[in-house]
Design a protein around this motif. Structure first.
Motif, PDB file in Angstrom:
ATOM      1  N   HIS A  86       0.826  -1.210   0.000  1.00 49.53           N
ATOM      2  CA  HIS A  86       0.000   0.000   0.000  1.00 49.53           C
ATOM      3  C   HIS A  86       0.861   1.261   0.000  1.00 49.53           C
ATOM      4  CE1 HIS A  86       0.984  -0.804   4.231  1.00 49.53           C
ATOM      5  NE2 HIS A  86       0.894   0.495   4.402  1.00 49.53           N
ATOM      6  N   ALA A  87       2.122   1.141   0.429  1.00 48.21           N
ATOM      7  CA  ALA A  87       3.005   2.305   0.527  1.00 48.21           C
ATOM      8  C   ALA A  87       3.770   2.567  -0.765  1.00 48.21           C
ATOM      9  CB  ALA A  87       3.989   2.110   1.678  1.00 48.21           C
ATOM     10  N   GLY A  88       3.663   1.681  -1.749  1.00 47.26           N
ATOM     11  CA  GLY A  88       4.402   1.843  -2.988  1.00 47.26           C
ATOM     12  C   GLY A  88       5.819   1.317  -2.849  1.00 47.26           C
ATOM     13  N   ALA A  89       6.462   1.068  -3.989  1.00 49.33           N
ATOM     14  CA  ALA A  89       7.810   0.494  -3.967  1.00 49.33           C
ATOM     15  C   ALA A  89       8.891   1.553  -3.852  1.00 49.33           C
ATOM     16  CB  ALA A  89       8.034  -0.345  -5.231  1.00 49.33           C
ATOM     17  N   GLY A  90       8.599   2.777  -4.238  1.00 53.93           N
ATOM     18  CA  GLY A  90       9.625   3.812  -4.227  1.00 53.93           C
ATOM     19  C   GLY A  90      10.487   3.738  -5.482  1.00 53.93           C
ATOM     20  N   ASN A  91      11.228   4.810  -5.740  1.00 54.05           N
ATOM     21  CA  ASN A  91      12.087   4.895  -6.920  1.00 54.05           C
ATOM     22  C   ASN A  91      13.507   4.528  -6.525  1.00 54.05           C
ATOM     23  OD1 ASN A  91      13.767   5.778  -9.065  1.00 54.05           O
ATOM     24  ND2 ASN A  91      12.132   7.142  -9.772  1.00 54.05           N
ATOM     25  N   LEU A  92      13.874   3.263  -6.765  1.00 54.01           N
ATOM     26  CA  LEU A  92      15.176   2.766  -6.323  1.00 54.01           C
ATOM     27  C   LEU A  92      16.323   3.485  -7.023  1.00 54.01           C
ATOM     28  CD1 LEU A  92      16.754   0.758  -4.604  1.00 54.01           C
ATOM     29  CD2 LEU A  92      16.486  -0.929  -6.436  1.00 54.01           C
ATOM     30  N   VAL A  93      16.176   3.741  -8.320  1.00 53.46           N
ATOM     31  CA  VAL A  93      17.255   4.396  -9.069  1.00 53.46           C
ATOM     32  C   VAL A  93      17.500   5.805  -8.532  1.00 53.46           C
ATOM     33  CG1 VAL A  93      17.970   5.254 -11.326  1.00 53.46           C
ATOM     34  CG2 VAL A  93      16.840   3.026 -11.138  1.00 53.46           C
ATOM     35  N   TRP A  94      16.421   6.573  -8.349  1.00 45.17           N
ATOM     36  CA  TRP A  94      16.571   7.942  -7.863  1.00 45.17           C
ATOM     37  C   TRP A  94      17.132   7.967  -6.438  1.00 45.17           C
ATOM     38  CZ3 TRP A  94      17.784  12.574  -8.495  1.00 45.17           C
ATOM     39  CH2 TRP A  94      17.415  13.596  -7.621  1.00 45.17           C
ATOM     40  N   GLN A  95      16.653   7.070  -5.584  1.00 49.02           N
ATOM     41  CA  GLN A  95      17.156   7.032  -4.223  1.00 49.02           C
ATOM     42  C   GLN A  95      18.615   6.584  -4.195  1.00 49.02           C
ATOM     43  OE1 GLN A  95      15.634   8.347  -1.681  1.00 49.02           O
ATOM     44  NE2 GLN A  95      13.792   8.762  -2.886  1.00 49.02           N
ATOM     45  N   SER A  96      19.028   5.744  -5.132  1.00 48.27           N
ATOM     46  CA  SER A  96      20.431   5.348  -5.229  1.00 48.27           C
ATOM     47  C   SER A  96      21.299   6.549  -5.598  1.00 48.27           C
ATOM     48  CB  SER A  96      20.609   4.233  -6.268  1.00 48.27           C
ATOM     49  OG  SER A  96      19.915   3.076  -5.878  1.00 48.27           O
ATOM     50  N   VAL A  97      20.799   7.396  -6.477  1.00 50.88           N
ATOM     51  CA  VAL A  97      21.514   8.623  -6.839  1.00 50.88           C
ATOM     52  C   VAL A  97      21.647   9.523  -5.618  1.00 50.88           C
ATOM     53  CG1 VAL A  97      21.383  10.738  -8.204  1.00 50.88           C
ATOM     54  CG2 VAL A  97      20.841   8.534  -9.268  1.00 50.88           C
ATOM     55  N   ARG A  98      20.581   9.675  -4.872  1.00 52.43           N
ATOM     56  CA  ARG A  98      20.629  10.486  -3.651  1.00 52.43           C
ATOM     57  C   ARG A  98      21.663   9.936  -2.678  1.00 52.43           C
ATOM     58  NH1 ARG A  98      16.584  14.026  -2.365  1.00 52.43           N
ATOM     59  NH2 ARG A  98      16.912  13.608  -0.155  1.00 52.43           N
ATOM     60  N   HIS A  99      21.714   8.602  -2.553  1.00 52.34           N
ATOM     61  CA  HIS A  99      22.669   7.979  -1.639  1.00 52.34           C
ATOM     62  C   HIS A  99      24.100   8.284  -2.072  1.00 52.34           C
ATOM     63  CE1 HIS A  99      24.990   4.578   0.154  1.00 52.34           C
ATOM     64  NE2 HIS A  99      24.203   4.849   1.173  1.00 52.34           N
ATOM     65  N   ARG A 100      24.388   8.169  -3.373  1.00 52.78           N
ATOM     66  CA  ARG A 100      25.738   8.448  -3.863  1.00 52.78           C
ATOM     67  C   ARG A 100      26.117   9.911  -3.665  1.00 52.78           C
ATOM     68  NH1 ARG A 100      24.200   4.801  -8.026  1.00 52.78           N
ATOM     69  NH2 ARG A 100      23.620   6.533  -9.415  1.00 52.78           N
ATOM     70  N   MET A 101      25.132  10.793  -3.666  1.00 53.22           N
ATOM     71  CA  MET A 101      25.388  12.228  -3.457  1.00 53.22           C
ATOM     72  C   MET A 101      25.461  12.594  -1.985  1.00 53.22           C
ATOM     73  SD  MET A 101      22.824  13.729  -6.389  1.00 53.22           S
ATOM     74  CE  MET A 101      23.142  15.447  -5.940  1.00 53.22           C
ATOM     75  N   GLY A 102      25.239  11.616  -1.101  1.00 46.68           N
ATOM     76  CA  GLY A 102      25.278  11.888   0.326  1.00 46.68           C
ATOM     77  C   GLY A 102      24.000  12.483   0.869  1.00 46.68           C
ATOM     78  N   LEU A 103      22.928  12.408   0.078  1.00 52.22           N
ATOM     79  CA  LEU A 103      21.632  12.938   0.509  1.00 52.22           C
ATOM     80  C   LEU A 103      20.831  11.838   1.206  1.00 52.22           C
ATOM     81  CD1 LEU A 103      20.730  14.917  -2.728  1.00 52.22           C
ATOM     82  CD2 LEU A 103      21.617  15.848  -0.573  1.00 52.22           C
ATOM     83  N   PRO A 104      19.896  12.203   2.063  1.00 54.83           N
ATOM     84  CA  PRO A 104      19.100  11.191   2.768  1.00 54.83           C
ATOM     85  C   PRO A 104      18.280  10.342   1.793  1.00 54.83           C
ATOM     86  CG  PRO A 104      18.849  13.351   3.796  1.00 54.83           C
ATOM     87  CD  PRO A 104      19.569  13.576   2.509  1.00 54.83           C
ATOM     88  N   VAL A 105      18.212   9.054   2.079  1.00 51.96           N
ATOM     89  CA  VAL A 105      17.395   8.132   1.308  1.00 51.96           C
ATOM     90  C   VAL A 105      16.044   8.005   1.998  1.00 51.96           C
ATOM     91  CG1 VAL A 105      17.139   5.727   0.570  1.00 51.96           C
ATOM     92  CG2 VAL A 105      19.361   6.874   0.394  1.00 51.96           C
TER      93      VAL A 105
END
Length: 297
Positions: free
Chosen positions: A67-86
């Motif tokens: 019900h919460a959705g899967a989320g955007n794994l690719v975009w969140q991976s980019v955020r992680h590499r940039m040091g931004l919160p996932v």
């Protein structure tokens, strides 16, 4: 059996009988409780322990979060590499609270907590949050989560991001076998027929790809755990293969370094799986370690 724990429904296997010291086994990313080899569980029972296993939330027969959705794994991976919160639907601490909830429902005050891969991360969280509940901590092929640590080998990372050709059982099996071969222990090859049967059994029990994505995001969002590991007071054993292509051995070294008094054991030729001979090696360390911790309690 299914239990109501920490506000959700969790599938649990409880083996060995009451009145024994308890071992809580926590499995890794996308893996069900049946991923703990039967021989591994039986050896613990034969050594005098009660063994509790559960499907982590969103996997196997435990409650899902579709019900919460899967989320955007690719975009969140980019955020992680940039040091931004996932951003994640739930946290590894939520999953540690699930495990504690299972112990609560079963009336278990303390347990030896054994986690593999993501399960090791959850076990670390449990030992930090509830030190009185962790008789000991065993972290297998896991990580502290520190940002400076090496990641998966490129071909392994690519395989994890690749989707199966279709949703047929044959395609899912072929995809899972490719990943399993990539992360396998080079010194301890598994019998192909046995491996195929094990993967097929898991696929037929439950197939939850969106749950795997949400668990991956929970791992990525768990950015501060490494700074908390110094609070762990439970006797700790860290086991890691020197040929692990998914979670490199440097991650295990870092985990042990951050936990006061932790013992680190490198397993030559072990990758990121639990074939029979690797289980035998791990048990040769785990059982005496927990027995000693039990005597000192």
């Amino acid at each position: 059996m299914k239990l109501a724990a920490n506000g959700i429904r969790i599938e649990v296997e409880d083996s060995g009988g009451e009145g024994r010291p308890v071992v809580l086994l926590i499995m890794g990313l996308g893996m069900q409780l049946i991923a703990w080899p039967d021989e591994f569980v039986r050896a613990l029972i034969d050594a005098g322990f009660r063994v509790v296993r559960h499907d982590n939330r969103d996997i196997g027969l435990s409650q899902g979060f579709d019900h919460a959705g899967a989320g955007n794994l690719v975009w969140q991976s980019v955020r992680h590499r940039m040091g931004l919160p996932v951003r994640s639907v739930y946290s590894l601490q939520d999953m540690a609270d699930d495990a504690l909830g299972v112990l609560d429902v079963l009336g278990i005050r303390r347990a030896h907590v054994v986690g593999a891969s993501m399960g090791g991360m959850i076990a670390q969280r449990l030992a930090v949050a509830a030190p009185q509940r962790a008789a000991s901590l065993v972290s297998i092929m896991s990580s502290s989560g520190a940002r400076n640590l090496p990641g998966p080998r490129p071909d392994v990372a690519a395989a994890l991001m690749r989707r199966p050709a279709s949703r047929t059982e044959a395609a899912l099996l072929a995809h899972s076998l490719r990943v399993a071969r990539l992360i396998a222990s080079p010194a301890y090859p598994q019998d192909e027929r046995t491996l195929t049967e094990r993967i097929t059994r898991g696929l037929r029990r439950a197939y939850r790809p969106a749950g795997i994505v949400r668990q991956m995001l929970a791992i990525g969002a768990d950015s501060g755990r490494h700074a908390l590991l110094g609070r762990i007071s439970s006797p700790t054993l860290v086991l890691h293969g020197d040929a692990d292509p998914l979670v490199p051995i440097a991650c295990g070294h870092d985990t042990a370094r951050r936990i006061s008094g932790a013992r680190f054991v490198s397993v030559p030729g072990m990758g990121h799986d639990l074939p029979p001979l690797v289980c035998d090696i791990l048990l040769q360390h785990i059982i005496p370690f927990m027995q000693t911790a039990e005597k000192r309690a």
